[in-house]
Design a protein around this motif. Structure first.
Motif, PDB file in Angstrom:
ATOM      1  N   ILE A 132       0.851  -1.202   0.000  1.00 30.71           N
ATOM      2  CA  ILE A 132       0.000   0.000   0.000  1.00 30.71           C
ATOM      3  C   ILE A 132       0.881   1.244   0.000  1.00 30.71           C
ATOM      4  CG2 ILE A 132      -1.877   1.259   1.129  1.00 30.71           C
ATOM      5  CD1 ILE A 132      -2.607  -1.286   2.629  1.00 30.71           C
ATOM      6  N   MET A 133       1.808   1.304   0.956  1.00 29.20           N
ATOM      7  CA  MET A 133       2.555   2.548   1.145  1.00 29.20           C
ATOM      8  C   MET A 133       3.360   2.926  -0.111  1.00 29.20           C
ATOM      9  SD  MET A 133       5.045   3.617   4.270  1.00 29.20           S
ATOM     10  CE  MET A 133       6.400   2.548   3.864  1.00 29.20           C
ATOM     11  N   ILE A 134       4.046   1.962  -0.699  1.00 25.22           N
ATOM     12  CA  ILE A 134       4.870   2.303  -1.871  1.00 25.22           C
ATOM     13  C   ILE A 134       3.971   2.664  -3.055  1.00 25.22           C
ATOM     14  CG2 ILE A 134       6.570   1.407  -3.525  1.00 25.22           C
ATOM     15  CD1 ILE A 134       7.881  -0.115  -1.217  1.00 25.22           C
ATOM     16  N   ALA A 135       2.835   1.963  -3.162  1.00 25.61           N
ATOM     17  CA  ALA A 135       1.892   2.308  -4.242  1.00 25.61           C
ATOM     18  C   ALA A 135       1.378   3.741  -4.058  1.00 25.61           C
ATOM     19  CB  ALA A 135       0.732   1.320  -4.257  1.00 25.61           C
ATOM     20  N   ILE A 136       1.114   4.115  -2.803  1.00 25.22           N
ATOM     21  CA  ILE A 136       0.615   5.475  -2.535  1.00 25.22           C
ATOM     22  C   ILE A 136       1.697   6.514  -2.847  1.00 25.22           C
ATOM     23  CG2 ILE A 136      -0.064   7.055  -0.650  1.00 25.22           C
ATOM     24  CD1 ILE A 136      -2.406   5.337  -1.545  1.00 25.22           C
ATOM     25  N   TRP A 137       2.968   6.212  -2.500  1.00 32.58           N
ATOM     26  CA  TRP A 137       4.035   7.167  -2.839  1.00 32.58           C
ATOM     27  C   TRP A 137       3.960   7.527  -4.316  1.00 32.58           C
ATOM     28  CZ3 TRP A 137       8.918   4.222  -0.643  1.00 32.58           C
ATOM     29  CH2 TRP A 137       8.869   4.230   0.750  1.00 32.58           C
ATOM     30  N   LYS A 138       3.841   6.483  -5.133  1.00 31.99           N
ATOM     31  CA  LYS A 138       3.907   6.702  -6.582  1.00 31.99           C
ATOM     32  C   LYS A 138       2.615   7.314  -7.104  1.00 31.99           C
ATOM     33  CE  LYS A 138       7.264   2.992  -6.894  1.00 31.99           C
ATOM     34  NZ  LYS A 138       8.386   3.916  -6.788  1.00 31.99           N
ATOM     35  N   MET A 139       1.507   6.780  -6.616  1.00 31.55           N
ATOM     36  CA  MET A 139       0.203   7.240  -7.093  1.00 31.55           C
ATOM     37  C   MET A 139      -0.043   8.698  -6.704  1.00 31.55           C
ATOM     38  SD  MET A 139      -3.359   5.521  -5.939  1.00 31.55           S
ATOM     39  CE  MET A 139      -3.981   6.654  -4.722  1.00 31.55           C
ATOM     40  N   ALA A 140       0.249   9.037  -5.447  1.00 31.62           N
ATOM     41  CA  ALA A 140      -0.065  10.380  -4.970  1.00 31.62           C
ATOM     42  C   ALA A 140       0.807  11.428  -5.660  1.00 31.62           C
ATOM     43  CB  ALA A 140       0.122  10.444  -3.451  1.00 31.62           C
ATOM     44  N   ALA A 141       2.086  11.088  -5.867  1.00 31.77           N
ATOM     45  CA  ALA A 141       2.983  12.022  -6.570  1.00 31.77           C
ATOM     46  C   ALA A 141       2.462  12.276  -7.976  1.00 31.77           C
ATOM     47  CB  ALA A 141       4.397  11.436  -6.613  1.00 31.77           C
ATOM     48  N   ALA A 142       2.043  11.202  -8.646  1.00 34.34           N
ATOM     49  CA  ALA A 142       1.554  11.332 -10.021  1.00 34.34           C
ATOM     50  C   ALA A 142       0.260  12.163 -10.043  1.00 34.34           C
ATOM     51  CB  ALA A 142       1.308   9.942 -10.613  1.00 34.34           C
ATOM     52  N   LEU A 143      -0.676  11.813  -9.169  1.00 32.24           N
ATOM     53  CA  LEU A 143      -1.997  12.459  -9.219  1.00 32.24           C
ATOM     54  C   LEU A 143      -1.905  13.957  -8.945  1.00 32.24           C
ATOM     55  CD1 LEU A 143      -4.208   9.817  -7.359  1.00 32.24           C
ATOM     56  CD2 LEU A 143      -4.140  10.261  -9.825  1.00 32.24           C
ATOM     57  N   VAL A 144      -1.102  14.339  -7.957  1.00 35.91           N
ATOM     58  CA  VAL A 144      -1.076  15.759  -7.601  1.00 35.91           C
ATOM     59  C   VAL A 144      -0.403  16.580  -8.697  1.00 35.91           C
ATOM     60  CG1 VAL A 144       1.091  15.949  -6.256  1.00 35.91           C
ATOM     61  CG2 VAL A 144      -0.912  17.316  -5.622  1.00 35.91           C
ATOM     62  N   CYS A 145       0.429  15.920  -9.496  1.00 38.79           N
ATOM     63  CA  CYS A 145       1.034  16.617 -10.643  1.00 38.79           C
ATOM     64  C   CYS A 145       0.094  16.644 -11.841  1.00 38.79           C
ATOM     65  CB  CYS A 145       2.348  15.945 -11.035  1.00 38.79           C
ATOM     66  SG  CYS A 145       3.667  16.245  -9.853  1.00 38.79           S
ATOM     67  N   GLY A 146      -1.048  15.978 -11.747  1.00 42.48           N
ATOM     68  CA  GLY A 146      -2.006  15.981 -12.862  1.00 42.48           C
ATOM     69  C   GLY A 146      -1.912  14.758 -13.754  1.00 42.48           C
ATOM     70  N   CYS A 147      -1.068  13.784 -13.363  1.00 44.28           N
ATOM     71  CA  CYS A 147      -0.971  12.541 -14.139  1.00 44.28           C
ATOM     72  C   CYS A 147      -2.058  11.568 -13.666  1.00 44.28           C
ATOM     73  CB  CYS A 147       0.388  11.878 -13.914  1.00 44.28           C
ATOM     74  SG  CYS A 147       1.783  12.931 -14.323  1.00 44.28           S
ATOM     75  N   THR A 148      -2.297  10.541 -14.455  1.00 48.10           N
ATOM     76  CA  THR A 148      -3.143   9.433 -14.009  1.00 48.10           C
ATOM     77  C   THR A 148      -2.254   8.195 -13.915  1.00 48.10           C
ATOM     78  OG1 THR A 148      -3.756   8.982 -16.305  1.00 48.10           O
ATOM     79  CG2 THR A 148      -5.250  10.378 -15.012  1.00 48.10           C
ATOM     80  N   VAL A 149      -2.759   7.123 -13.275  1.00 50.73           N
ATOM     81  CA  VAL A 149      -1.856   5.993 -13.013  1.00 50.73           C
ATOM     82  C   VAL A 149      -2.456   4.638 -13.380  1.00 50.73           C
ATOM     83  CG1 VAL A 149      -0.517   7.036 -11.140  1.00 50.73           C
ATOM     84  CG2 VAL A 149      -2.620   5.845 -10.591  1.00 50.73           C
ATOM     85  N   VAL A 150      -1.539   3.766 -13.781  1.00 50.03           N
ATOM     86  CA  VAL A 150      -1.840   2.331 -13.857  1.00 50.03           C
ATOM     87  C   VAL A 150      -0.819   1.655 -12.941  1.00 50.03           C
ATOM     88  CG1 VAL A 150      -1.935   0.272 -15.307  1.00 50.03           C
ATOM     89  CG2 VAL A 150      -2.694   2.476 -16.224  1.00 50.03           C
ATOM     90  N   LEU A 151      -1.326   1.041 -11.878  1.00 50.97           N
ATOM     91  CA  LEU A 151      -0.433   0.416 -10.901  1.00 50.97           C
ATOM     92  C   LEU A 151      -0.378  -1.084 -11.149  1.00 50.97           C
ATOM     93  CD1 LEU A 151      -1.758   2.272  -7.730  1.00 50.97           C
ATOM     94  CD2 LEU A 151       0.378   2.740  -8.950  1.00 50.97           C
ATOM     95  N   LYS A 152       0.831  -1.641 -11.047  1.00 52.52           N
ATOM     96  CA  LYS A 152       1.007  -3.091 -11.199  1.00 52.52           C
ATOM     97  C   LYS A 152       1.569  -3.614  -9.887  1.00 52.52           C
ATOM     98  CE  LYS A 152       2.983  -6.600 -12.190  1.00 52.52           C
ATOM     99  NZ  LYS A 152       2.934  -7.506 -11.045  1.00 52.52           N
ATOM    100  N   PRO A 153       0.676  -4.146  -9.010  1.00 52.14           N
ATOM    101  CA  PRO A 153       1.170  -4.680  -7.734  1.00 52.14           C
ATOM    102  C   PRO A 153       1.978  -5.956  -7.950  1.00 52.14           C
ATOM    103  CG  PRO A 153      -1.225  -4.334  -7.681  1.00 52.14           C
ATOM    104  CD  PRO A 153      -0.787  -4.225  -9.107  1.00 52.14           C
ATOM    105  N   SER A 154       2.685  -6.364  -6.912  1.00 49.19           N
ATOM    106  CA  SER A 154       3.417  -7.631  -6.979  1.00 49.19           C
ATOM    107  C   SER A 154       2.427  -8.793  -7.044  1.00 49.19           C
ATOM    108  CB  SER A 154       4.298  -7.767  -5.740  1.00 49.19           C
ATOM    109  OG  SER A 154       4.709  -9.105  -5.585  1.00 49.19           O
ATOM    110  N   GLU A 155       2.830  -9.858  -7.704  1.00 50.39           N
ATOM    111  CA  GLU A 155       2.021 -11.078  -7.774  1.00 50.39           C
ATOM    112  C   GLU A 155       1.702 -11.609  -6.374  1.00 50.39           C
ATOM    113  OE1 GLU A 155       4.584 -10.198  -9.519  1.00 50.39           O
ATOM    114  OE2 GLU A 155       4.874 -11.362 -11.338  1.00 50.39           O
ATOM    115  N   PHE A 156       2.584 -11.319  -5.404  1.00 53.01           N
ATOM    116  CA  PHE A 156       2.389 -11.859  -4.054  1.00 53.01           C
ATOM    117  C   PHE A 156       1.382 -11.049  -3.241  1.00 53.01           C
ATOM    118  CE2 PHE A 156       6.745 -13.155  -5.225  1.00 53.01           C
ATOM    119  CZ  PHE A 156       6.586 -14.522  -5.128  1.00 53.01           C
ATOM    120  N   THR A 157       1.200  -9.795  -3.571  1.00 51.95           N
ATOM    121  CA  THR A 157       0.333  -8.913  -2.767  1.00 51.95           C
ATOM    122  C   THR A 157      -0.627  -8.151  -3.696  1.00 51.95           C
ATOM    123  OG1 THR A 157       2.138  -7.316  -2.879  1.00 51.95           O
ATOM    124  CG2 THR A 157       1.931  -8.567  -0.828  1.00 51.95           C
ATOM    125  N   PRO A 158      -1.532  -8.869  -4.343  1.00 50.11           N
ATOM    126  CA  PRO A 158      -2.344  -8.216  -5.377  1.00 50.11           C
ATOM    127  C   PRO A 158      -3.625  -7.570  -4.855  1.00 50.11           C
ATOM    128  CG  PRO A 158      -2.732 -10.584  -5.388  1.00 50.11           C
ATOM    129  CD  PRO A 158      -1.759 -10.324  -4.281  1.00 50.11           C
TER     130      PRO A 158
END
Ligand code: TXE
Length: 495
Positions: A173-199
């Motif tokens: 969760i935390m690492i996904a949020i780091w990436k997602m939140a940085a992208a979103l606040v800059c106006g980007c949108t995201v496609v996240l690919k979680p690890s196979e172990f923690t989907p």
């Protein structure tokens, strides 16, 4: 001590048909089913459909449409407010998210709550605070004026577009949020690919985001085989940037795929982080520091220390007190409130660490404590203390990403500093001493993206984080992330 009772919401969530979250909807897709294994028991707790090329196209198209439409049409402050609402929703669902996380990763429930969810919320709020504060500059233009005409130039920061975020299993969760939140606040949108172990956890977070009003397509989650989906995502024409946290070999493959197409990549890779203890520290201070630096979350933190440099005259005493402390830790189900040692996150990781310990023995290192799995189901591995005699030992050069502290004695601080820098990695390091003069001087000389003084592993959203050398490139957090998620547009005018 009490075993946490599974929430009804978690049981119901696990029963669902899982796959992806695309265009504002949960979409199982039709790919092969992959089991999600609870590392504390080895039992299957859910199944998730693997994504395929069609799912990649659907997720990228949804993200691109949102990038060009609903997300770019929304004011920056409205975007920030949505991020704050998502943070509130995650807080309200804290226990549910923490339980799902512990089931998938084996993280103790206390860490899932206090570190994984709470820190994800804190980072999300920090990034939301950047909404409306991302500026360009105005500049004088010195072109000649023949008839009194004047010039002015300015720059503005534009979002890059669709960001592909590739996430590891240690903080899903935390690492996904780091990436997602940085992208979103800059106006980007995201496609996240979680690890196979923690989907699972980010599927739940994406649903919460849709519930609080994120437009469809802004946050998409695609599950499945990284080796298949990674290249498809990175090479997709709508992918404007990739941001990755994970292992060095995969990170190199991701960086190569991105650079072949001249796409920017932020890579946060592993390390072999060092902690240097100076002789003025007491034995108990050193042991406290080592516990903090090396053994939290079974060492499965990219910034954890794995190489410990101790003054020769104190080495044996420190290791004997450390072993006493480690032997008192409670090995238990991560769902027990007072569990201190849960399982490693997955079987492949346990097997890798067991192999590395076997190599350490071949190298002549002394395994003073641990080094094996206790007799119980699941992928447990005891916190381990290894006395090494050479900086060339495998354990001083290669990342275990586990609770394996390797300890090398030094007589000469200068030599220890050289050994610390004699590594292909440079993510993090720490210096422990009451002598602040030395601490600051040594922090300047240590080759790492972050150097802590009398602390280790703590990250703060205001302080940039990222590696040098083989530990990656780009910086997350602070204001540094803005460079990585936006590009400069220059505008010049004559009047
Ligand atoms: O990592 P990978 P794995 C270390 C740890 C562990 C080892 C392997 O030592 O034992 O790495 O773990 C996706 N293109 N770390 O295999 O391969 C993959 O699906 C694009 C350190 O889990 O790095 C997952 O989402 N993506 C680390 C993500 O990459 C690809 C954290 C990370 O997987 C891909 C985790 C490809 N070709 C493990 N292949 C850290 N430093 O934080 C896989 N992926």
């Amino acid at each position: 001590m009490t075993q946490v009772k599974q929430l009804a919401a978690v049981s119901a969530f696990l029963q669902r048909d899982h796959g992806h979250f695309i265009n504002g909807l949960s979409q199982p897709g039709g790919g092969a089913l992959r089991p999600v294994i609870d590392p504390a028991t080895g039992n299957e707790v859910a199944r998730v459909h693997d994504g395929c090329a069609e799912d990649v196209s659907a997720a990228m198209a949804a993200a691109q449409q949102a990038f060009l439409g609903s997300w770019s049409e929304m004011s920056t402050l409205a975007r920030g407010n949505l991020m704050l609402k998502l943070a509130d929703a995650m807080e309200q669902h804290r226990e549910e998210l923490a339980q799902i996380e512990t089931l998938c990763s084996g993280k103790t429930i206390a860490l899932s709550r206090g570190l994984e969810v709470d820190q994800a919320v804190a980072f999300l709020r920090y990034f939301a605070g950047w909404a409306g504060k991302i500026y360009g500059e105005t500049t004088e233009i010195s072109l000649p004026s023949f008839n009194g005409e004047k010039y002015r130039g300015f720059t503005q920061r534009e979002p890059l577009g669709v960001v592909v975020g590739i996430i590891p299993w240690n903080f899903s969760i935390m690492i996904a949020i780091w990436k997602m939140a940085a992208a979103l606040v800059c106006g980007c949108t995201v496609v996240l690919k979680p690890s196979e172990f923690t989907p699972l956890t980010m599927l739940r977070v994406a649903q919460l985001a849709a519930d609080v009003g994120f437009p469809p397509g802004t946050i998409n989650v695609l599950n499945g085989n990284g080796g298949l989906l990674g290249p498809l995502l990175i090479e997709h024409p709508f992918c404007a940037k990739v941001t990755f946290t994970g292992s060095v070999p995969t990170g190199r493959a991701v960086g190569n795929a991105a650079s072949a197409l001249a796409k920017p990549a932020t890579l946060e890779l592993g390390g072999k982080n060092a902690a240097l203890f100076l002789a003025d520290m007491s034995v108990s201070e050193m042991v406290d520091g080592i516990m903090e630096a090396g053994y939290v979350n079974q060492g499965q933190i990219c910034a954890s220390a794995e190489r410990f440099y101790l003054p020769a005259e104190k080495m044996d005493e420190v290791l004997s007190v450390l072993i006493q402390r480690l032997s008192q830790l409670k090995v238990a189900s991560p769902f027990e409130e007072d569990c201190q040692v849960g399982p490693l996150a997955n079987k492949a990781h346990l097997e890798k660490i067991l192999k590395m310990v076997a190599r350490a023995k071949e190298d002549g290192d002394e395994i003073l404590y641990g080094g094996y799995s206790p007799e119980r189901p699941g992928y447990y591995f005891l916190p381990t203390v290894v006395k090494v005699h050479s900086e060339n030992s495998t354990l001083m050069r290669e990342e275990t990403f586990g609770p394996v502290g390797s300890f090398l004695a030094y007589d000469d601080e200068e030599k220890a500093l050289q050994q610390i820098n004699n590594s292909p990695f440079g993510l993090a390091a720490s210096v422990w001493t009451h002598n602040f003069n030395k601490a600051i001087r040594y922090s300047e000389r240590i080759q790492a993206g972050i150097v802590w003084i009398n602390m280790h592993t703590f990250l703060d959203p205001a302080l940039p984080f990222g590696g040098i050398k083989s530990s990656g490139n780009g910086r997350e957090f602070g204001s540094a992330f803005i460079n990585d998620y936006t590009r400069l547009k220059s505008v010049m005018m004559r009047y």
